[in-house]
Write an enzyme that holds these catalytic residues in place. Structure first.
Site, PDB file in Angstrom:
ATOM      1  N   GLN A 104       8.294  17.370  56.696  1.00  0.00           N
ATOM      2  CA  GLN A 104       9.215  16.219  56.172  1.00  0.00           C
ATOM      3  C   GLN A 104      10.609  16.565  55.908  1.00  0.00           C
ATOM      4  O   GLN A 104      10.870  17.439  54.898  1.00  0.00           O
ATOM      5  CB  GLN A 104       8.413  15.668  55.164  1.00  0.00           C
ATOM      6  N   ASP A 138       7.228  16.652  66.217  1.00  0.00           N
ATOM      7  CA  ASP A 138       8.439  15.875  66.090  1.00  0.00           C
ATOM      8  C   ASP A 138       9.419  16.062  67.038  1.00  0.00           C
ATOM      9  O   ASP A 138      10.422  15.303  67.298  1.00  0.00           O
ATOM     10  CB  ASP A 138       9.311  16.343  64.410  1.00  0.00           C
ATOM     11  N   LYS A 171       2.921   7.777  57.106  1.00  0.00           N
ATOM     12  CA  LYS A 171       2.343   8.487  58.290  1.00  0.00           C
ATOM     13  C   LYS A 171       0.950   8.972  57.936  1.00  0.00           C
ATOM     14  O   LYS A 171       0.226   8.854  58.971  1.00  0.00           O
ATOM     15  CB  LYS A 171       3.232   9.932  58.469  1.00  0.00           C
TER      16      LYS A 171
END
Ligand code: NAP
Length: 297
Positions: free
Chosen positions: A99, A122, A55
């Site tokens: 994460q 997200d 990422k």
């Protein structure tokens, strides 16, 4: 019939170029425009470290300032919440990505909900997810995998309106929001899950124009289950033994690709289908967030 293979790698690369160009253009108009992503990783899980590296690399390639805050595996919930609170209040930060998975002593719900809605790229917080499910609400962010799948279907001119759609899986990050997005797009959607019987699975799949599988079981969807001409999107990421590989295993999806290839009209491969779309949608969400914060949306 041989299905057309949907090339997620090529489609994501095209979108990545668009994102790069747009950031370049916005920077040329306003030198202060700098999309910024912060990834919080707790602990040292090797798979998480790989995803984080990917990422960050992708971010820097498109002109996003991405950085990692790596925290010790035994950080307390309060300290982590405080860290998120500080980033929520930092105006230079446009996206905060936690994460997952987190170590078991941390409450994942509480932590993901702590990310301010405007920075929740997200799309995992309750507020963002709730907006997807509310009829007329517009979510600030759509979770990256469902967003990538909707983009793929649109890119491939797959009609959703009036179609029978089966979504396998009902998780908060893939199946759940995706079912709702497909329904909002006019599809008649059946969501199957672990309590669905194999007879039910067969019944619904054999009537489906579109099947999305996000279950995490290799060979979950086989050619005998699908109707000719069906569009198949394979989200699954599984590893099966393979002696021909140095690692002794290979990555595959939920779909038995070979038996479905000769029956479907379009199909995504694994790897190279949904995966690259998920990564590029992280970048897209950060760009959207930076634009919103600069008053450009
Ligand atoms: P998850 O949270 O474990 O959810 C799996 C879903 O599958 C659950 O809803 C579960 O039902 C359902 N399920 C389990 N066994 C089933 C069965 N026998 N029949 C029907 N449904 C069954 O997983 P996830 O996070 O949604 O991810 C799903 C898969 O996609 C995984 O392989 C993951 O690695 C992959 N993935 C790929 C990407 C990508 O970018 N390519 C992104 C995200 C996830 P219940 O709700 O009843 O338990």
């Amino acid at each position: 019939m041989t299905a057309e293979i949907i090339d997620g790698k090529a489609i994501s690369s095209e979108l990545r170029n668009n994102i790069t160009n747009e950031i370049k253009q916005l920077k040329s108009i306003n030198e202060n425009f700098q999309p910024k992503l912060i990834i919080i990783q707790v602990g040292e899980r090797p798979d998480s470290s790989t995803y984080v590296r990917m990422k960050l690399k992708s971010s820097s390639e498109v002109g996003i300032d991405g950085s990692l805050i790596k925290l010790s595996n035994d950080i307390s919930q309060d300290s982590l919440l405080e860290k998120i609170h500080d980033l929520n209040n930092d105006e230079s930060v446009h996206g905060i990505l936690i994460q997952l998975p987190l170590p078991s002593h941390l409450d994942e719900e509480k932590i993901t909900n702590a990310v301010k809605q405007e920075k929740d790229i997200d799309g995992f917080s309750e507020l963002n997810l709730a907006a997807i499910f509310k009829k007329n609400a517009v979510a600030k962010f759509i979770p990256c995998t469902p967003k990538g799948i909707m983009y793929l279907l649109n890119h491939e001119n797959v009609k959703i309106k009036n179609k029978n759609v089966v979504v396998c899986g009902r998780s908060d990050i893939v199946g759940g929001p995706l079912s709702k997005l497909l329904e909002k797009a006019g599809g008649t959607v059946t969501t199957v899950h672990s309590q669905t019987t194999s007879d039910q699975l067969k019944f619904y799949c054999q009537n489906a124009d579109i099947i999305v599988s996000a279950v995490g079981i290799a060979n979950f969807i086989t050619g005998d289950l699908i109707k000719p001409g069906c569009v198949i999107i394979d989200v699954g990421t599984n590893y099966v033994p393979d002696d021909s590989k140095k690692s002794g295993q290979r990555m595959c999806g939920d779909v038995d690709f070979d038996s479905c290839l000769s029956k479907a009209s379009k199909i995504t491969p694994v790897p190279g289908g949904v995966g690259p779309m998920t990564v590029v949608m992280v970048l897209d969400n950060v760009l959207q967030s930076a634009k919103r914060s600069a008053g450009l949306l």
